[in-house]
Design a protein around this motif. Sequence first.
Motif, PDB file in Angstrom:
ATOM      1  N   TYR A 241      28.087   0.424 -14.785  1.00 57.62           N
ATOM      2  CA  TYR A 241      27.514   1.608 -15.427  1.00 57.62           C
ATOM      3  C   TYR A 241      26.467   2.261 -14.538  1.00 57.62           C
ATOM      4  O   TYR A 241      26.375   3.488 -14.487  1.00 57.62           O
ATOM      5  CB  TYR A 241      26.886   1.256 -16.773  1.00 57.62           C
ATOM      6  CG  TYR A 241      27.864   0.921 -17.882  1.00 57.62           C
ATOM      7  CD1 TYR A 241      29.212   1.231 -17.790  1.00 57.62           C
ATOM      8  CD2 TYR A 241      27.426   0.289 -19.034  1.00 57.62           C
ATOM      9  CE1 TYR A 241      30.094   0.920 -18.803  1.00 57.62           C
ATOM     10  CE2 TYR A 241      28.299  -0.031 -20.054  1.00 57.62           C
ATOM     11  CZ  TYR A 241      29.632   0.295 -19.942  1.00 57.62           C
ATOM     12  OH  TYR A 241      30.497  -0.016 -20.947  1.00 57.62           O
ATOM     13  N   ILE A 242      25.690   1.443 -13.841  1.00 58.67           N
ATOM     14  CA  ILE A 242      24.695   1.983 -12.904  1.00 58.67           C
ATOM     15  C   ILE A 242      25.390   2.842 -11.849  1.00 58.67           C
ATOM     16  O   ILE A 242      24.913   3.923 -11.486  1.00 58.67           O
ATOM     17  CB  ILE A 242      23.888   0.847 -12.237  1.00 58.67           C
ATOM     18  CG1 ILE A 242      22.978   0.169 -13.274  1.00 58.67           C
ATOM     19  CG2 ILE A 242      23.051   1.372 -11.079  1.00 58.67           C
ATOM     20  CD1 ILE A 242      22.398  -1.158 -12.796  1.00 58.67           C
ATOM     21  N   ALA A 243      26.526   2.357 -11.380  1.00 60.50           N
ATOM     22  CA  ALA A 243      27.236   3.055 -10.312  1.00 60.50           C
ATOM     23  C   ALA A 243      27.865   4.370 -10.774  1.00 60.50           C
ATOM     24  O   ALA A 243      27.950   5.322  -9.990  1.00 60.50           O
ATOM     25  CB  ALA A 243      28.310   2.142  -9.732  1.00 60.50           C
ATOM     26  N   ILE A 244      28.294   4.428 -12.034  1.00 62.08           N
ATOM     27  CA  ILE A 244      29.037   5.625 -12.466  1.00 62.08           C
ATOM     28  C   ILE A 244      28.212   6.615 -13.295  1.00 62.08           C
ATOM     29  O   ILE A 244      28.639   7.742 -13.493  1.00 62.08           O
ATOM     30  CB  ILE A 244      30.311   5.244 -13.247  1.00 62.08           C
ATOM     31  CG1 ILE A 244      29.968   4.489 -14.529  1.00 62.08           C
ATOM     32  CG2 ILE A 244      31.261   4.458 -12.367  1.00 62.08           C
ATOM     33  CD1 ILE A 244      31.162   4.228 -15.431  1.00 62.08           C
ATOM     34  N   THR A 245      27.051   6.194 -13.775  1.00 61.89           N
ATOM     35  CA  THR A 245      26.240   7.064 -14.636  1.00 61.89           C
ATOM     36  C   THR A 245      25.563   8.156 -13.820  1.00 61.89           C
ATOM     37  O   THR A 245      24.961   7.897 -12.787  1.00 61.89           O
ATOM     38  CB  THR A 245      25.181   6.231 -15.385  1.00 61.89           C
ATOM     39  OG1 THR A 245      25.836   5.251 -16.164  1.00 61.89           O
ATOM     40  CG2 THR A 245      24.325   7.093 -16.271  1.00 61.89           C
ATOM     41  N   GLN A 246      25.667   9.378 -14.306  1.00 62.24           N
ATOM     42  CA  GLN A 246      25.049  10.521 -13.644  1.00 62.24           C
ATOM     43  C   GLN A 246      23.595  10.714 -14.065  1.00 62.24           C
ATOM     44  O   GLN A 246      22.778  11.168 -13.281  1.00 62.24           O
ATOM     45  CB  GLN A 246      25.842  11.795 -13.969  1.00 62.24           C
ATOM     46  CG  GLN A 246      27.287  11.748 -13.530  1.00 62.24           C
ATOM     47  CD  GLN A 246      27.432  11.655 -12.025  1.00 62.24           C
ATOM     48  OE1 GLN A 246      26.715  12.314 -11.288  1.00 62.24           O
ATOM     49  NE2 GLN A 246      28.353  10.818 -11.577  1.00 62.24           N
ATOM     50  N   ASP A 247      23.298  10.360 -15.311  1.00 63.59           N
ATOM     51  CA  ASP A 247      21.964  10.558 -15.874  1.00 63.59           C
ATOM     52  C   ASP A 247      20.999   9.520 -15.295  1.00 63.59           C
ATOM     53  O   ASP A 247      21.173   8.320 -15.481  1.00 63.59           O
ATOM     54  CB  ASP A 247      22.039  10.430 -17.392  1.00 63.59           C
ATOM     55  CG  ASP A 247      20.703  10.637 -18.085  1.00 63.59           C
ATOM     56  OD1 ASP A 247      19.734  11.061 -17.423  1.00 63.59           O
ATOM     57  OD2 ASP A 247      20.643  10.374 -19.302  1.00 63.59           O
TER      58      ASP A 247
END
Length: 68
Positions: A24-30
């Motif tokens: 999630y860290i890698a794909i989250t934009q926010d």
Amino acid sequence: MTTHSKVRQTLASLEGAKATMDSYIAITQDEKAREIFRRNAQKLEVVLERLKKRMGEIEFEEPQFKGF
């Protein structure tokens, strides 16, 4: 189910949860959400280290579980 197997199962589940947070860290934009995931992943890492230590203690106390 023995304590050893419960701890091992918990360890595997938490490792999976940490891997999910890392993805999630890698794909989250926010950036705010990314920081929350990062903080929680760090907390999970502390718990994982403690559980791994406890697993070593269990295996030392009960040698029949070593390597399972």
